[in-house]
Design an enzyme around this catalytic site. Structure first.
Site: not given
Length: 549
Positions: A345-347
């Site tokens: 989700w972060h990258g």
């Protein structure tokens, strides 16, 4: 628009005055807040680039799409709960179809903007590793700011209606404000409908308690963001990550400590300001952080860090997959997939693939270590340990040699370090004395510090350079003048404060002191804070790190 900026001050003062003047006209008040939220979204930071005007269409699409889907799902509820089997089957198909429309549309847009170039590049990389040269296009996509946050927010609403845990909001106006409410729109916290929509059905109440608590949270958030976030990055962290080959092993390690503090201060500071601004407007947002660097294990860390994301994936991924029910293998798979999605989700890059798996596998170890039978090692019981350690060392050696392209000695050192940490954590009692708890906290904290290499580095080559520099273990130390005394104080003080300070000191005792301050002193505090922002950051405040997600 950045919270810690003069532009935001010019924005929020008239918004506060106008919305409270309209407190007895809720329809107009909601419309004013919607307009202010869209203005806030479009008046974005210059780095990353501000959202193109047409990205407002994505917000509108997400809003209208989930409003319509939720109402169509609810329209089939009576037939779905009836006694007619044929009608129930038709209603079930209709409900599932409308849910699929919401899921495919929202996740499809998120995947297109966030993961398309990475997936194309990953395909080319894998083909190249197999000896097939493939040329793929690179699309000029600008990630819509906040898309990861508002996508999850609207999805949770539609899923809850589908689960029959929520009645659809009849007012498109109120639902629109739930989606675009500006304090949390671009970087969270991720708000659930049952937490926010009921507040829009109650008359807002101007409360001295909310006002003072909101101002206190804003002051705490700005100080975190500016001093422990932006200033540390500007003075030290950015330089090391931009050219790690020119720094010593100790300087690289210190940069990881600095980034670990910077990341927490940046994101939790944003959450503090968002919660504070919402309180000034008469609304409550959920907490997003709970002293994560005081966690005794990785599971506890993720229950304390970005809590609204962790609980979202727990409720909408982990539990629907079966959670801990079923066979142990299925439970471990469910946990791995959930934690992998937390990381991704972060990258979208190979860095985050590694980061996701490192944390996911560490969570599996954490679960196993908590549930395993403890006792003296016999010959029969030691065999699985030996095999497990050999597999772990082989996997880490392969990661170092093949992915990170480390030399043999460095890869062996990395594998040995991983095996030693595995044995140490497994040997430590799960609970016990304060010293034992302190050791667990230190080990958990350092795991997060070292894994931040993959979180912060711009690409895999930078990660390789950072890890190679750490494993080099040269004896050059820290060059004179690299860190000023003030920077040393900020780093040491910030880390120790967040690890050692009890929560009540800040949230209860600190706030009690703030409440006793005269209004004039509070005004002077805000003026001093504005001056500090101007003096510490020559080019103004920086965009929040989580704007990129």
């Amino acid at each position: 628009m950045l919270f810690a900026s003069f532009d935001f001050l010019l924005f929020i003062i008239p918004v506060l005055l106008l919305t409270w003047a309209l407190a007895h006209v809720p329809t107009v008040r909601v419309l004013v807040l919607i307009a202010a939220s869209y203005f806030f979204y479009m008046a974005g930071a210059r780095d990353p680039l501000p959202a193109p005007w047409y990205y407002v269409g994505l917000l509108l699409l997400s809003t209208v799409l989930d409003y319509v889907c939720s109402h169509r799902i609810a329209a089939n509820r009576a037939a779905f709960e009836g006694d007619d089997a044929a009608a129930m089957a038709r209603a079930r198909r209709a409900r599932n179809a409308w849910l699929a429309v919401s899921l495919i549309s929202n996740l499809g847009l998120l995947a297109y903007f966030k993961y398309t170039n990475f997936l194309l590049g990953a395909f080319a990389d894998i083909a190249g590793a197999l000896g097939v040269e493939v040329v793929v296009p690179h699309l000029q996509l600008l990630l819509p700011i906040g898309i990861s946050f508002y996508t999850f927010q609207t999805l949770s609403y539609t899923i809850d209606v589908w689960r029959r845990r929520l009645t659809p909001e009849p007012s498109l106006r109120r639902f629109s404000l739930f989606v675009v409410f500006f304090p949390q729109l671009v970087a969270g916290p991720i708000v659930r409908a049952h937490e926010f929509l009921p507040q829009l059905h109650r008359p807002p109440r101007l409360s001295a308690e909310n006002m003072s608590r909101g101002m206190y949270r804003i002051i705490c958030g700005v100080l975190k963001k500016v001093v422990l976030g932006d200033w540390i990055a500007q003075q030290f962290t950015d330089a090391v990550f931009s050219a790690p080959d020119t720094y010593t092993s100790l300087e690289i390690l210190l940069a990881l400590y600095a980034f670990t503090l910077q990341l927490y201060a940046d994101f939790s500071g944003y959450s503090d300001i968002a919660i504070g601004v919402a309180l000034l407007l008469g609304y409550q947002l959920p907490e997003n952080f709970d002293r994560p660097y005081q966690a005794k294990n990785l599971g506890e860390f993720w229950r304390r860090w970005h809590m609204t994301l962790s609980t979202w994936l727990r409720d909408y991924v982990f539990f629907p997959l079966g959670g801990s029910r079923g066979s142990p293998r299925r439970a471990y798979f469910n946990l791995w997939l959930t934690m992998f999605l937390v990381g991704m989700w972060h990258g979208a890059s190979w860095n985050f693939v590694i980061y996701s798996n490192v944390h996911a596998l560490a969570m599996l170890f954490n679960r196993w270590n908590r549930e395993r039978a403890r006792g003296p090692l016999t010959v029969a019981r030691s065999a699985p340990w030996v095999v497990g350690l050999m597999l772990l060392a082989a996997a880490v050696f392969g990661l170092g040699a093949e992915v990170l392209r480390l030399d043999t000695g460095s890869s062996l050192g990395l594998a040995g370090f991983a095996a030693a940490m595995f044995l140490l954590v497994a040997w430590l009692p799960d609970t016990g004395t304060r010293l034992n708890a302190a050791v667990h906290i230190a080990l958990t904290f350092h795991f997060t510090v070292l894994s931040r290499v993959f979180f912060r580095a711009d690409d895999l080559d930078t990660s390789r350079s950072m890890i190679s520099g750490l494993l080099r273990m040269d004896t050059h130390g820290i060059r004179p003048g690299l860190l000023t005394p003030w920077l040393w104080a900020a780093l040491a003080g910030g880390i120790m404060f967040h690890i050692l300070t009890p929560k009540r000191w800040v949230e209860i005792q600190g706030y009690a002191l703030f409440r006793r301050l005269p209004g004039v002193v509070i005004g002077l505090l805000f003026a001093a804070m504005a001056l500090a922002v101007h003096m510490l950051l020559a080019n103004g405040p920086r965009p929040n790190i989580y704007f990129s997600f």
